[in-house]
Scaffold this active site. Structure first.
Site, short mmCIF file in Angstrom:
data_model
loop_
_atom_site.label_atom_id
_atom_site.label_comp_id
_atom_site.label_asym_id
_atom_site.label_seq_id
_atom_site.Cartn_x
_atom_site.Cartn_y
_atom_site.Cartn_z
N THR A 171 -36.37 33.01 12.10
CA THR A 171 -37.53 32.49 12.84
C THR A 171 -38.10 33.55 13.78
OG1 THR A 171 -35.94 31.46 14.31
CG2 THR A 171 -37.00 30.03 12.73
N ILE B 73 -23.17 43.66 -0.53
CA ILE B 73 -23.10 43.60 -1.98
C ILE B 73 -22.35 42.31 -2.38
CG2 ILE B 73 -23.24 46.11 -2.30
CD1 ILE B 73 -20.20 46.10 -2.78
N PRO B 74 -22.66 41.79 -3.58
CA PRO B 74 -22.10 40.49 -3.96
C PRO B 74 -20.59 40.38 -3.78
CG PRO B 74 -23.79 41.14 -5.54
CD PRO B 74 -23.61 42.31 -4.60
N ASN B 75 -19.84 41.39 -4.22
CA ASN B 75 -18.38 41.31 -4.14
C ASN B 75 -17.88 41.18 -2.70
OD1 ASN B 75 -15.79 41.54 -5.53
ND2 ASN B 75 -15.62 43.47 -4.36
N THR B 76 -18.51 41.93 -1.80
CA THR B 76 -18.11 41.91 -0.39
C THR B 76 -18.44 40.57 0.26
OG1 THR B 76 -18.46 44.28 -0.29
CG2 THR B 76 -18.43 43.14 1.81
N GLY C 152 -28.13 24.52 21.52
CA GLY C 152 -27.31 25.37 22.37
C GLY C 152 -27.57 25.12 23.84
N ASP D 108 -21.31 30.86 11.92
CA ASP D 108 -22.68 31.36 11.70
C ASP D 108 -22.67 32.90 11.72
OD1 ASP D 108 -25.45 31.66 11.65
OD2 ASP D 108 -25.73 31.08 13.75
O1 C5P Z 1 -29.79 27.70 22.91
P1 C5P Z 1 -30.51 27.32 21.66
O2 C5P Z 1 -30.59 25.82 21.43
O3 C5P Z 1 -31.84 28.01 21.53
O4 C5P Z 1 -29.53 27.88 20.53
C1 C5P Z 1 -29.83 27.86 19.20
C2 C5P Z 1 -28.72 28.46 18.41
O5 C5P Z 1 -29.13 28.55 17.05
C3 C5P Z 1 -28.32 29.88 18.80
O6 C5P Z 1 -26.93 30.02 18.55
C4 C5P Z 1 -29.12 30.76 17.88
O7 C5P Z 1 -28.47 31.97 17.59
C5 C5P Z 1 -29.17 29.90 16.62
N1 C5P Z 1 -30.33 30.14 15.76
C6 C5P Z 1 -31.64 30.04 16.18
N2 C5P Z 1 -32.68 30.27 15.33
C7 C5P Z 1 -32.44 30.57 14.08
C8 C5P Z 1 -31.13 30.66 13.62
C9 C5P Z 1 -30.10 30.44 14.49
O8 C5P Z 1 -31.88 29.76 17.35
N3 C5P Z 1 -33.45 30.73 13.26
#
Ligand code: C5P
Length: 239
Positions: free
Chosen positions: A124, A71-74, A215, A65
């Site tokens: 989010t 840029i597109p190439n990178t 998480g 993640d």
């Molecule tokens: O601990 P928790 O369940 O909140 O972890 C959610 C995981 O998902 C974390 O690694 C967080 O960085 C990731 N994440 C998120 N919201 C997003 C995108 C990724 O919580 N919109």
């Protein structure tokens, strides 16, 4: 209907640990038949590709993640390198644009059949004010929908990382095949930590999520094995 995913890929545990030892100790207690693992910025900066190899050796599928945006190439080069490492999922920011996503997707498709490329639409943590600050006058929901269509329908990406709250609209707009991976999952009565809009596993799946990212409810549980079991069985009965 969600794309048919195996049990091992409906639950993605976010390995948000500060170093490889802690991450590997935790991963060693999990069963790769029950979940995949997500490696984010902190752990990857500290532990790098060696950790990916160790997790693959333990039998896990890995979502790397790193949300590439350049840029597109990178971005294409970074995606090619990640696909060569054999990871299951990688992601880019859809706001990098159509050309960036197209070349990134081509790079992945040329490199590894088993790697899927996802896009992040609107984080989010962003609201209308954050979008306005950056010159976007659309509502977050409209921007998610626009970027989702750009990523999946136009650039051909395999799916999106999105909030479970957005999953039902995106599923309607993008059809059955798109992979919709949703974080922000909590069981009823559990604390929300810093997540603002949370959903239970069942509701996320019913809304159209293909897989959920969990998480802290597992990694910080007093009994992580029991927490895993709860999530696995709740997903098992989620249809
Ligand atoms: O601990 P928790 O369940 O909140 O972890 C959610 C995981 O998902 C974390 O690694 C967080 O960085 C990731 N994440 C998120 N919201 C997003 C995108 C990724 O919580 N919109």
């Amino acid at each position: 209907m969600n794309p048919a995913l195996e049990p091992a890929t409906r639950l993605i545990v976010a390995l948000d640990f500060p170093d490889a030892d802690a991450a590997l100790r935790f991963a060693g207690q999990l069963d790769p038949r029950q979940c995949a693992l997500k490696v984010g910025f902190e752990l990857f900066v500290v532990a790098g590709p060696d950790l990916l190899q160790r997790l693959h050796d333990l039998g896990f599928r890995v979502f790397l993640d790193l949300k590439f945006h350049d840029i597109p190439n990178t971005v294409a080069a970074a995606c090619r390198a990640a696909a060569r490492k054999g990871v299951w999922l990688i992601n880019v920011h859809a706001s990098g644009g159509l050309e960036m996503m197209r070349v990134a997707h081509e790079a992945v498709r040329e490199t590894n059949d088993t790697t899927a490329l996802l896009a992040v639409t609107v984080l989010t943590s962003s609201d209308s004010e954050t979008l306005r600050e950056t010159g976007v006058s659309r509502s977050p929901a409209d921007q998610v929908s626009l970027l989702g269509e750009l990523a999946v329908k136009q650039a051909g990406l395999e799916g999106l990382v999105c909030s479970a709250q957005e999953a039902s609209a995106l599923r309607r707009e993008l059809g059955d095949e798109a992979l919709l991976v949703t974080p922000g999952i909590r069981l009823e009565g559990a604390g929300d930590d810093d997540q603002k809009r949370v959903m239970t596993p069942e509701r996320a799946i019913a809304a159209g999520a293909s897989a959920i990212v969990v998480g802290r409810p597992i990694t910080r549980a007093a009994d992580p094995a029991a927490a895993m079991e709860t999530f696995v069985s709740r997903l098992g009965s989620a249809g």
